[in-house]
Design an enzyme around this catalytic site. Structure first.
Site, mmCIF file in Angstrom:
data_model
loop_
_atom_site.group_PDB
_atom_site.id
_atom_site.type_symbol
_atom_site.label_atom_id
_atom_site.label_comp_id
_atom_site.label_asym_id
_atom_site.label_seq_id
_atom_site.Cartn_x
_atom_site.Cartn_y
_atom_site.Cartn_z
ATOM 1 N N CYS A 78 0.544 -1.036 0.365
ATOM 2 C CA CYS A 78 -0.038 0.193 -0.006
ATOM 3 C C CYS A 78 0.266 1.054 0.040
ATOM 4 C CB CYS A 78 -1.015 -0.358 1.125
ATOM 5 S SG CYS A 78 -1.935 -1.721 1.067
ATOM 6 N N HIS A 117 -1.728 7.895 6.927
ATOM 7 C CA HIS A 117 -2.559 7.081 5.843
ATOM 8 C C HIS A 117 -3.819 6.244 6.439
ATOM 9 C CE1 HIS A 117 -1.776 3.131 3.927
ATOM 10 N NE2 HIS A 117 -1.785 2.080 4.696
ATOM 11 N N LYS A 156 -8.769 8.954 2.852
ATOM 12 C CA LYS A 156 -9.583 7.134 2.765
ATOM 13 C C LYS A 156 -11.511 7.425 3.358
ATOM 14 C CE LYS A 156 -5.612 4.661 2.724
ATOM 15 N NZ LYS A 156 -4.049 5.553 2.754
ATOM 16 N N PHE A 202 2.022 -3.459 3.844
ATOM 17 C CA PHE A 202 2.174 -4.912 4.217
ATOM 18 C C PHE A 202 3.460 -4.993 4.148
ATOM 19 C CE2 PHE A 202 -2.030 -7.188 4.229
ATOM 20 C CZ PHE A 202 -3.166 -6.106 5.207
ATOM 21 N N GLU A 243 0.739 5.573 13.976
ATOM 22 C CA GLU A 243 0.125 6.724 13.385
ATOM 23 C C GLU A 243 0.701 8.308 14.019
ATOM 24 O OE1 GLU A 243 -0.438 8.822 8.846
ATOM 25 O OE2 GLU A 243 -1.514 7.013 9.291
ATOM 26 N N HIS A 251 -9.687 2.704 0.713
ATOM 27 C CA HIS A 251 -8.417 2.025 0.699
ATOM 28 C C HIS A 251 -7.918 1.761 -0.585
ATOM 29 C CE1 HIS A 251 -4.201 1.439 1.131
ATOM 30 N NE2 HIS A 251 -4.021 0.781 2.490
#
Length: 414
Positions: free
Chosen positions: A163, A303, A334, A400, A314, A339
């Site tokens: 991502c 993110h 998002k 990931f 985050e 996403h």
């Protein structure tokens, strides 16, 4: 040091099929989530996603050409065409040997892979694969197709960092131009992963929201009731260009790329470091390259995917750098787009650049009760877009495997 500017942008998103419609929907706080139409999701735990709306690739790509490409490549071509038009690029007047393509995707031709393997398994064992199966599926093919379509013979490859992919692509493009390896690079990312295997796989990993009763509010970063991300699809494209090259051709200069930071959590296959260690390092590296301190940053497009652990880690990293009394604005777009996996960084870069252009920070929607530890701490731009000057904007993406990519954009000032 060679300066790198953005001269064109293109977007294909669940809340707008071009840059202006995308930006308009962001300002309005529009959700792109709805029940899945691409397949029968009745038996799936998650039955909704952020699909493209009213999009027909055949309005943009001839049928004979489109049949050779998976949707992720078709999405790429549409977004790139808009960026090139927006940037007033005439490749025939430029040195194509010095123009490259760095284009990413987290999954590539996932729908093609699913369809071809399913047909084989359901058959009598005789291999009847489509001759375009492999070139439709491989992750690098969109970069290759863009290069072929426009005759661009410069640097050409596809980074993959889950991502964080399209932010990685943008940073790679920035670096190659800065290093005098190219004068212009078409960059960004595309994703078409709303498939049975993807929804099923992410669902099995407990990464997706299961708020099937109210999908439009399911993506709710920072909210105490958040339960996972909402899958999205689409593409974002940017034309990055060396400043003097852009000036010579009279290009519209939108903003400047001034910093890129990449790091790793080095912690877990799918989870972020609980203290946001990688995010902290990535943001610091981007700020160091940009030559700015925490006080200079005006906006962070986080993110923040609406997962229970990821959002907090985050925020912890941001707190560590900027403190709890920071005046910067933060938002999680998002909450509206879902996403887009490998394409997330590209459309969020565009959102960040539009914030700089217009002095408007897009909102975080669907958050009604902020995580207790951060209630009243940061300006999370809840519910409604806010007007404020934005000179420096940061865009975070994580993937990931612990991949971290942070880009910083700046208002162009000559």
């Amino acid at each position: 040091m060679r300066r790198v500017v953005i001269t064109g942008m293109g977007a294909l998103t669940p809340i707008g099929n071009n840059v202006e419609d995308f930006w308009g929907s962001l300002k309005e706080g529009k959700s792109g989530a709805a029940p899945i139409t691409k397949f029968d999701a009745t038996k799936f735990k998650t039955k909704f996603a952020c699909e493209l709306k009213d999009f027909d690739p055949l309005q943009h790509i001839p049928r004979a050409e489109a049949r050779k490409y998976d949707l992720f490549t078709q999405y790429a071509l549409v977004a790139v065409a808009e960026a090139i038009t927006h940037g007033k690029v005439d490749f025939d007047q430029l040195d194509k040997n010095r123009i490259g393509v760095i284009w990413g995707s987290g999954n590539g031709g996932l729908a093609t892979f699913h369809q071809q393997v399913a047909e084989y398994v359901q058959g009598d064992g005789t291999p009847r694969f489509n001759p375009y199966f492999i070139p439709k599926m491989i992750v690098d093919i969109a970069a290759g197709v863009i290069s072929i379509k426009y005759g661009l013979r410069g640097v050409n490859f596809a980074p993959v960092s889950a991502c964080a992919t399209s932010n990685t692509a943008i940073i790679d493009a920035f670096n190659h131009i800065k290093w005098n390896k190219a004068e212009m690079i078409i960059t960004g990312g595309s994703e078409a992963a709303i498939t049975e295997s993807s929804i099923g796989g992410f669902g099995a990993a407990k990464a997706l929201s299961t708020n099937n009763e109210h999908p439009e509010t399911a993506s709710r970063p920072f909210d105490v009731t958040r339960d996972g991300f909402v899958m999205g699809e689409g593409a974002g494209a940017l034309v990055l260009e060396e400043l003097e090259h852009a000036k010579r051709r009279g290009a519209p200069i939108i903003a400047e790329v001034v910093g890129g930071g990449m790091a790793a959590d080095a912690y877990h296959l799918t989870g972020t470091h609980p203290e946001g260690e990688g995010a902290y390092l990535g943001m610091l590296a981007a700020m160091e390259e940009a030559g700015i301190g925490p006080e200079s940053l005006d906006y962070i497009n986080m993110h923040a995917t609406s997962t229970p652990l990821g959002d907090v880690s985050e925020l912890k990293a941001i707190e560590r750098i900027f403190g709890r009394d920071s005046k910067l604005s933060i938002s999680a777009t998002k909450s509206m787009t879902g996403h887009l996996l490998g394409a997330a960084g590209a459309i969020e870069a565009i959102a960040s650049i539009k914030a700089i252009q217009h002095g408007i920070v897009p909102p975080t929607i669907n958050c009604t009760e902020v995580e207790p530890a951060y209630k009243g701490v940061f300006d999370l731009t809840l519910g409604k877009a806010q007007e404020r000057p934005v000179r420096y904007a940061m865009s975070n993406t994580f993937g990931f495997g612990g991949h971290i990519a942070t880009a910083i954009f700046k208002a162009y000032e000559g």
